[in-house]
Design an enzyme around this catalytic site. Structure first.
Site, PDB file in Angstrom:
ATOM      1  N   PHE A 133      18.322  23.496  69.030  1.00  0.00           N
ATOM      2  CA  PHE A 133      17.208  22.454  69.053  1.00  0.00           C
ATOM      3  C   PHE A 133      17.457  21.742  70.388  1.00  0.00           C
ATOM      4  CE2 PHE A 133      14.459  19.155  68.624  1.00  0.00           C
ATOM      5  CZ  PHE A 133      13.066  19.816  68.347  1.00  0.00           C
ATOM      6  N   ASP A 189      24.655  19.178  74.523  1.00  0.00           N
ATOM      7  CA  ASP A 189      23.544  18.411  74.050  1.00  0.00           C
ATOM      8  C   ASP A 189      23.999  17.466  72.717  1.00  0.00           C
ATOM      9  OD1 ASP A 189      21.266  17.371  72.375  1.00  0.00           O
ATOM     10  OD2 ASP A 189      20.163  19.049  72.919  1.00  0.00           O
ATOM     11  N   LYS A 201      18.418   9.212  70.816  1.00  0.00           N
ATOM     12  CA  LYS A 201      18.408   8.858  69.596  1.00  0.00           C
ATOM     13  C   LYS A 201      19.156   7.603  69.322  1.00  0.00           C
ATOM     14  CE  LYS A 201      17.798  13.230  67.069  1.00  0.00           C
ATOM     15  NZ  LYS A 201      16.543  13.210  66.431  1.00  0.00           N
TER      16      LYS A 201
HETATM   17  C1  LIG Z   1      20.186  18.249  69.582  1.00  0.00           C
HETATM   18  C2  LIG Z   1      18.992  17.696  69.930  1.00  0.00           C
HETATM   19  N1  LIG Z   1      18.530  17.716  71.188  1.00  0.00           N
HETATM   20  C3  LIG Z   1      17.180  17.333  71.585  1.00  0.00           C
HETATM   21  C4  LIG Z   1      16.433  16.764  70.686  1.00  0.00           C
HETATM   22  C5  LIG Z   1      15.141  16.041  71.177  1.00  0.00           C
HETATM   23  O1  LIG Z   1      15.176  14.640  71.272  1.00  0.00           O
HETATM   24  P1  LIG Z   1      13.893  13.826  71.347  1.00  0.00           P
HETATM   25  O2  LIG Z   1      12.945  13.990  70.038  1.00  0.00           O
HETATM   26  O3  LIG Z   1      14.300  12.403  71.432  1.00  0.00           O
HETATM   27  O4  LIG Z   1      12.969  14.581  72.634  1.00  0.00           O
HETATM   28  C6  LIG Z   1      16.856  16.643  69.285  1.00  0.00           C
HETATM   29  C7  LIG Z   1      16.015  16.104  68.500  1.00  0.00           C
HETATM   30  O5  LIG Z   1      15.918  16.133  67.213  1.00  0.00           O
HETATM   31  C8  LIG Z   1      18.191  17.341  69.063  1.00  0.00           C
HETATM   32  O6  LIG Z   1      18.201  17.019  67.522  1.00  0.00           O
END
Ligand SMILES: Cc1ncc(COP(=O)(O)O)c(C=O)c1O
Length: 407
Positions: A138, A223, A252
């Site tokens: 994700f 990520d 986050k």
């Molecule tokens: C691993 C990861 N990357 C990217 C994102 C996307 O982040 P945002 O919702 O701040 O765009 C998330 C959101 O849950 C995530 O868990």
């Protein structure tokens, strides 16, 4: 106005992109939140891995108050003091040499992918633009990041997706070796997959990815939007594996609850972004980065990493005990305070029952209960959650047994 009326107005005026639980949270302190009707909840969701310091951490609140009185926003045309402080702190405590600030995880990943393409054009042979990502990953909801997200359910309705992505299974280094071709420029991976079901890397997996990237001249991007900032018991999850990426994305929990995103970059790669190549109006603004400095200092100075390791192991062992007692628990996994319990059934009703009992937990992938408490959580609070969960599981067990005996 009462909570029911507010919820009705939400249904009327707020876009229906979320399936919401029928509670309206109005206050938070430490590990707890309260709804408008005064009911207290122990929070094992933490705004989805945002409130790592707990709700309304006093140092973050104070800095926001002070900064808001002085300067909330100025353009990146000018130098911004807390932005410089946060960038230098992040570099001091990581592999990185430079930081690009933005406002969310998706944006941080967009930045990483744009920089990977730009770097490839300048420094790699041929025409390389393809990014390899992992099944069940994700990476966000923008068009590029949802394409990077290798889960079909997020793609539905948005075709054509962005060109230039290839998907391989997680925890399979050979699959990477086989997937790389003359178009590949980078590999994007979560060191622990969060939304995909709290999937941990097998021993040596991230190291193998690093080796393949080095051998083939590819960029490795981690990520850490969900697992960074202490969530796994180290400031960054990659530290557990002794492997450094070329770029790393954060968001986050980076600013204790204030929206922020960051792309951490190694020297030699960062230079491919020149003035005008990439930007964000709000990225690194004084309020968000001042909160970020306070949040990062609190994580480092208040023993949160140590607590996360200590109570995280305790929590994992308690969940493993629960698994032994109930045959419908498939697996328990995770690191620090990102833990998952995979069930052989739908986890949604359990989340609702836990909420009724005053505990906020989450379920991802339909059957993985996910626990993301603040890093300040105590063993006693963990015991309360485990006890509540066991009570629900006992009821399910008894119901299942009586169904069998009725047959
Ligand atoms: C691993 C990861 N990357 C990217 C994102 C996307 O982040 P945002 O919702 O701040 O765009 C998330 C959101 O849950 C995530 O868990």
């Amino acid at each position: 106005m009462d909570s029911q009326t507010w919820m009705m107005l939400s249904e009327k005026y707020v876009a229906h992109t979320y399936a919401r639980y029928p509670i309206l949270l109005t206050r938070g302190k430490g590990t707890r939140v309260w709804d408008m009707d005064g009911k207290e909840y122990l929070d094992f969701v933490s705004g989805l891995a945002v409130c790592n310091l707990g709700h309304c951490h006093p140092r973050v609140v104070k800095v926001i108050q002070d900064q808001a009185e002085r300067l909330i926003h100025v353009s990146n045309f000018y130098y911004i003091e807390p932005q410089i402080q946060l960038a230098s702190l992040l570099c001091q405590h990581s592999f990185a040499d430079k930081v690009f600030f933005c406002n969310s995880g998706a944006e941080a990943n967009e930045g990483a992918m744009k920089l990977a393409r730009k770097y490839a054009k300048e420094k790699m042979d041929g025409d390389r633009y393809e990014i390899i990502t992992m099944e069940r990953s994700f990476h966000g909801r923008t068009l590029a990041t949802l394409t990077a997200t290798a889960q079909k359910k997020f793609h539905k309705g948005y075709s054509p997706l962005m060109p230039g992505f290839k998907y391989i299974p997680f925890n399979d280094p050979e699959a990477l070796r086989n997937a790389v071709d003359s178009k590949t420029c980078a590999v994007l991976v979560e060191p622990i997959q969060g939304e995909g079901g709290v999937n941990c890397p097998t021993e040596g997996y991230l190291k193998a990815l690093r080796e393949i990237c080095d051998e083939k001249g590819l960029l490795l991007i981690f990520d850490e939007v969900q697992v960074g900032m202490g969530r796994t018991g180290k400031l960054f999850a990659y530290e557990h594996e002794g492997v450094e990426p070329d770029m790393l994305t954060l968001a986050k929990s980076l600013a204790g609850g204030v929206p922020i995103g960051a792309l951490l970059i190694k020297k030699g790669i960062a230079e491919s972004f020149e003035p005008g190549d990439h930007a964000s109006t709000f990225g690194g603004n004084p309020l968000a980065t001042a909160a970020g400095v306070a949040a990062l200092r609190a994580i480092l100075e208040e023993g949160m990493l140590e607590n996360c390791q200590r109570v995280g192991s305790y929590f994992l062992s308690r969940l493993e005990e629960v698994k032994k007692k109930f045959p419908f628990v498939q697996e328990v996994r995770g690191k620090g305070l990102i833990l998952g319990m995979e069930l052989k059934m739908d986890g949604g009703p359990i989340v609702k029952e836990m909420m009724q009992k005053g505990f906020l937990i989450n379920c991802t992938m339909g059957n993985v209960l996910r626990f993301l408490p603040p890093l300040i959580i105590t063993k006693e609070e963990i015991d309360q959650v485990v006890e509540a969960l066991e009570n629900i599981f006992n009821k399910i067990n008894n119901d299942q047994l009586s169904m069998v005996s009725d047959q």
